[in-house]
Scaffold this motif. Structure first.
Motif, PDB file in Angstrom:
ATOM      1  N   TYR A  38       0.855  -1.175   0.000  1.00 54.65           N
ATOM      2  CA  TYR A  38       0.000   0.000   0.000  1.00 54.65           C
ATOM      3  C   TYR A  38       0.897   1.233   0.000  1.00 54.65           C
ATOM      4  O   TYR A  38       2.088   1.150   0.298  1.00 54.65           O
ATOM      5  CB  TYR A  38      -0.893   0.019   1.237  1.00 54.65           C
ATOM      6  CG  TYR A  38      -1.962  -1.045   1.266  1.00 54.65           C
ATOM      7  CD1 TYR A  38      -1.656  -2.367   1.587  1.00 54.65           C
ATOM      8  CD2 TYR A  38      -3.284  -0.730   0.971  1.00 54.65           C
ATOM      9  CE1 TYR A  38      -2.648  -3.347   1.609  1.00 54.65           C
ATOM     10  CE2 TYR A  38      -4.281  -1.703   0.997  1.00 54.65           C
ATOM     11  CZ  TYR A  38      -3.943  -2.997   1.318  1.00 54.65           C
ATOM     12  OH  TYR A  38      -4.923  -3.962   1.347  1.00 54.65           O
ATOM     13  N   ARG A  39       0.296   2.371  -0.299  1.00 60.12           N
ATOM     14  CA  ARG A  39       1.039   3.626  -0.199  1.00 60.12           C
ATOM     15  C   ARG A  39       0.123   4.732   0.317  1.00 60.12           C
ATOM     16  O   ARG A  39      -1.101   4.655   0.181  1.00 60.12           O
ATOM     17  CB  ARG A  39       1.665   4.029  -1.533  1.00 60.12           C
ATOM     18  CG  ARG A  39       0.684   4.394  -2.620  1.00 60.12           C
ATOM     19  CD  ARG A  39       1.422   4.607  -3.948  1.00 60.12           C
ATOM     20  NE  ARG A  39       0.510   4.970  -5.024  1.00 60.12           N
ATOM     21  CZ  ARG A  39       0.887   5.063  -6.299  1.00 60.12           C
ATOM     22  NH1 ARG A  39       2.154   4.817  -6.655  1.00 60.12           N
ATOM     23  NH2 ARG A  39       0.008   5.406  -7.229  1.00 60.12           N
ATOM     24  N   VAL A  49      -1.605  -0.658  -3.733  1.00 61.42           N
ATOM     25  CA  VAL A  49      -0.787  -0.545  -4.928  1.00 61.42           C
ATOM     26  C   VAL A  49      -0.779  -1.872  -5.683  1.00 61.42           C
ATOM     27  O   VAL A  49      -1.027  -1.915  -6.884  1.00 61.42           O
ATOM     28  CB  VAL A  49       0.660  -0.152  -4.563  1.00 61.42           C
ATOM     29  CG1 VAL A  49       1.541  -0.134  -5.812  1.00 61.42           C
ATOM     30  CG2 VAL A  49       0.685   1.181  -3.844  1.00 61.42           C
ATOM     31  N   TYR A  60      -3.468  -5.123  -9.203  1.00 62.76           N
ATOM     32  CA  TYR A  60      -2.707  -3.875  -9.277  1.00 62.76           C
ATOM     33  C   TYR A  60      -3.655  -2.692  -9.356  1.00 62.76           C
ATOM     34  O   TYR A  60      -4.721  -2.764  -9.986  1.00 62.76           O
ATOM     35  CB  TYR A  60      -1.801  -3.849 -10.513  1.00 62.76           C
ATOM     36  CG  TYR A  60      -0.680  -4.845 -10.490  1.00 62.76           C
ATOM     37  CD1 TYR A  60      -0.803  -6.082 -11.111  1.00 62.76           C
ATOM     38  CD2 TYR A  60       0.514  -4.559  -9.827  1.00 62.76           C
ATOM     39  CE1 TYR A  60       0.225  -7.011 -11.082  1.00 62.76           C
ATOM     40  CE2 TYR A  60       1.551  -5.481  -9.796  1.00 62.76           C
ATOM     41  CZ  TYR A  60       1.398  -6.701 -10.422  1.00 62.76           C
ATOM     42  OH  TYR A  60       2.427  -7.618 -10.381  1.00 62.76           O
ATOM     43  N   VAL A  64      -0.692   1.895 -11.633  1.00 61.03           N
ATOM     44  CA  VAL A  64       0.636   1.274 -11.682  1.00 61.03           C
ATOM     45  C   VAL A  64       0.700   0.082 -12.626  1.00 61.03           C
ATOM     46  O   VAL A  64       1.775  -0.502 -12.803  1.00 61.03           O
ATOM     47  CB  VAL A  64       1.111   0.841 -10.278  1.00 61.03           C
ATOM     48  CG1 VAL A  64       1.031   2.000  -9.290  1.00 61.03           C
ATOM     49  CG2 VAL A  64       0.325  -0.355  -9.761  1.00 61.03           C
ATOM     50  N   ASP A  90       4.037   8.879  -7.904  1.00 60.20           N
ATOM     51  CA  ASP A  90       4.330   7.679  -7.127  1.00 60.20           C
ATOM     52  C   ASP A  90       4.993   7.998  -5.797  1.00 60.20           C
ATOM     53  O   ASP A  90       5.228   7.099  -4.986  1.00 60.20           O
ATOM     54  CB  ASP A  90       5.250   6.752  -7.934  1.00 60.20           C
ATOM     55  CG  ASP A  90       4.604   6.242  -9.206  1.00 60.20           C
ATOM     56  OD1 ASP A  90       5.264   6.264 -10.260  1.00 60.20           O
ATOM     57  OD2 ASP A  90       3.433   5.817  -9.148  1.00 60.20           O
ATOM     58  N   TYR A  94       5.459   3.836   1.356  1.00 57.53           N
ATOM     59  CA  TYR A  94       4.974   2.520   0.934  1.00 57.53           C
ATOM     60  C   TYR A  94       5.016   1.560   2.118  1.00 57.53           C
ATOM     61  O   TYR A  94       6.018   1.478   2.828  1.00 57.53           O
ATOM     62  CB  TYR A  94       5.825   1.988  -0.213  1.00 57.53           C
ATOM     63  CG  TYR A  94       5.528   2.667  -1.522  1.00 57.53           C
ATOM     64  CD1 TYR A  94       5.900   3.982  -1.747  1.00 57.53           C
ATOM     65  CD2 TYR A  94       4.848   1.997  -2.536  1.00 57.53           C
ATOM     66  CE1 TYR A  94       5.597   4.619  -2.939  1.00 57.53           C
ATOM     67  CE2 TYR A  94       4.552   2.619  -3.732  1.00 57.53           C
ATOM     68  CZ  TYR A  94       4.924   3.929  -3.927  1.00 57.53           C
ATOM     69  OH  TYR A  94       4.618   4.550  -5.119  1.00 57.53           O
TER      70      TYR A  94
END
Length: 112
Positions: A38-39, A49, A60, A64, A90, A94
Protein backbone atom coordinates in the motif's frame (compact mmCIF):
# COMPACT_ATOMS: atom_id res chain seq x y z
CA UNK A 1 7.70 -8.18 12.24
CA UNK A 2 7.90 -6.89 8.67
CA UNK A 3 11.14 -5.20 7.70
CA UNK A 4 10.96 -3.03 4.60
CA UNK A 5 13.83 -1.74 2.55
CA UNK A 6 14.59 -0.30 -0.86
CA UNK A 7 12.94 3.08 -0.68
CA UNK A 8 14.75 6.28 -1.51
CA UNK A 9 15.07 9.15 -3.94
CA UNK A 10 14.93 8.49 -7.67
CA UNK A 11 14.51 10.61 -10.76
CA UNK A 12 11.47 10.49 -12.99
CA UNK A 13 11.62 7.42 -15.19
CA UNK A 14 13.82 5.53 -12.78
CA UNK A 15 13.28 2.27 -10.94
CA UNK A 16 13.30 0.99 -7.39
CA UNK A 17 12.70 -2.39 -5.83
CA UNK A 18 11.11 -2.56 -2.42
CA UNK A 19 11.60 -5.58 -0.20
CA UNK A 20 9.57 -6.74 2.76
CA UNK A 21 11.10 -9.48 4.88
CA UNK A 22 8.87 -11.25 7.36
CA UNK A 23 11.38 -11.49 10.14
CA UNK A 24 10.35 -14.03 12.73
CA UNK A 25 7.23 -15.09 10.88
CA UNK A 26 6.88 -18.82 10.58
CA UNK A 27 6.42 -20.31 7.13
CA UNK A 28 2.96 -21.63 7.88
CA UNK A 29 1.84 -18.07 8.52
CA UNK A 30 3.76 -16.39 5.70
CA UNK A 31 2.87 -18.72 2.87
CA UNK A 32 -0.92 -18.72 2.88
CA UNK A 33 -1.58 -15.13 3.89
CA UNK A 34 -2.49 -12.33 1.52
CA UNK A 35 0.45 -10.09 0.70
CA UNK A 36 0.24 -6.54 -0.50
CA UNK A 37 1.87 -3.19 -0.84
CA UNK A 38 0.00 0.00 0.00
CA UNK A 39 1.04 3.63 -0.20
CA UNK A 40 0.00 6.82 1.48
CA UNK A 41 0.63 10.50 0.95
CA UNK A 42 -0.12 13.16 3.57
CA UNK A 43 -3.79 14.06 3.72
CA UNK A 44 -4.94 11.04 1.75
CA UNK A 45 -6.07 7.56 2.63
CA UNK A 46 -3.78 4.60 2.32
CA UNK A 47 -4.33 2.96 -1.05
CA UNK A 48 -3.63 -0.49 -2.43
CA UNK A 49 -0.79 -0.55 -4.93
CA UNK A 50 -0.43 -4.27 -5.60
CA UNK A 51 -1.37 -7.47 -3.87
CA UNK A 52 -1.35 -11.23 -4.08
CA UNK A 53 -4.66 -12.38 -2.69
CA UNK A 54 -6.04 -15.82 -2.10
CA UNK A 55 -9.48 -14.92 -3.44
CA UNK A 56 -8.56 -12.47 -6.22
CA UNK A 57 -5.14 -13.47 -7.40
CA UNK A 58 -2.67 -10.71 -8.27
CA UNK A 59 -4.16 -7.23 -8.27
CA UNK A 60 -2.71 -3.88 -9.28
CA UNK A 61 -3.98 -0.35 -8.95
CA UNK A 62 -4.82 1.07 -12.36
CA UNK A 63 -2.22 3.78 -11.91
CA UNK A 64 0.64 1.27 -11.68
CA UNK A 65 -0.41 -1.44 -14.13
CA UNK A 66 2.35 -2.21 -16.57
CA UNK A 67 4.93 -0.41 -14.44
CA UNK A 68 4.97 -2.22 -11.09
CA UNK A 69 5.28 -5.92 -10.33
CA UNK A 70 4.71 -7.69 -7.05
CA UNK A 71 6.41 -10.99 -6.32
CA UNK A 72 7.17 -13.29 -3.43
CA UNK A 73 9.95 -15.60 -2.39
CA UNK A 74 8.59 -18.12 0.07
CA UNK A 75 12.01 -19.52 0.86
CA UNK A 76 13.14 -16.08 2.00
CA UNK A 77 9.76 -15.07 3.39
CA UNK A 78 10.06 -11.88 1.41
CA UNK A 79 7.70 -9.88 -0.75
CA UNK A 80 9.00 -7.55 -3.43
CA UNK A 81 7.64 -4.61 -5.36
CA UNK A 82 9.52 -3.78 -8.53
CA UNK A 83 8.70 -0.24 -9.59
CA UNK A 84 9.64 0.99 -13.04
CA UNK A 85 8.99 4.18 -15.00
CA UNK A 86 8.44 6.07 -11.78
CA UNK A 87 6.93 9.51 -11.84
CA UNK A 88 6.19 12.16 -9.25
CA UNK A 89 2.71 10.82 -8.50
CA UNK A 90 4.33 7.68 -7.13
CA UNK A 91 5.92 9.65 -4.31
CA UNK A 92 4.54 8.26 -1.06
CA UNK A 93 5.30 6.15 1.96
CA UNK A 94 4.97 2.52 0.93
CA UNK A 95 3.76 -0.09 3.41
CA UNK A 96 4.01 -3.83 3.27
CA UNK A 97 1.07 -5.89 4.55
CA UNK A 98 0.98 -9.61 5.21
CA UNK A 99 -2.18 -10.85 6.82
CA UNK A 100 -2.73 -8.74 9.91
CA UNK A 101 0.84 -7.44 9.99
CA UNK A 102 2.14 -4.13 8.67
CA UNK A 103 5.60 -2.81 8.03
CA UNK A 104 6.83 0.52 9.30
CA UNK A 105 6.78 2.11 5.87
CA UNK A 106 9.51 3.19 3.51
CA UNK A 107 9.63 6.55 1.77
CA UNK A 108 9.76 6.71 -2.01
CA UNK A 109 10.42 10.11 -3.53
CA UNK A 110 10.44 10.68 -7.27
CA UNK A 111 12.00 13.93 -8.39
CA UNK A 112 11.49 15.60 -11.76
Amino acid sequence: QLVESGGGLVQTGGSLRLSCRASGMITSVFNPNDKAWYRQVPGKERELVAGIFRDRGTVYADSVKGRFAISRDNSRKTVYLQMNSLHSEDTAVYYCNIGEYWGQGTQVTVSS
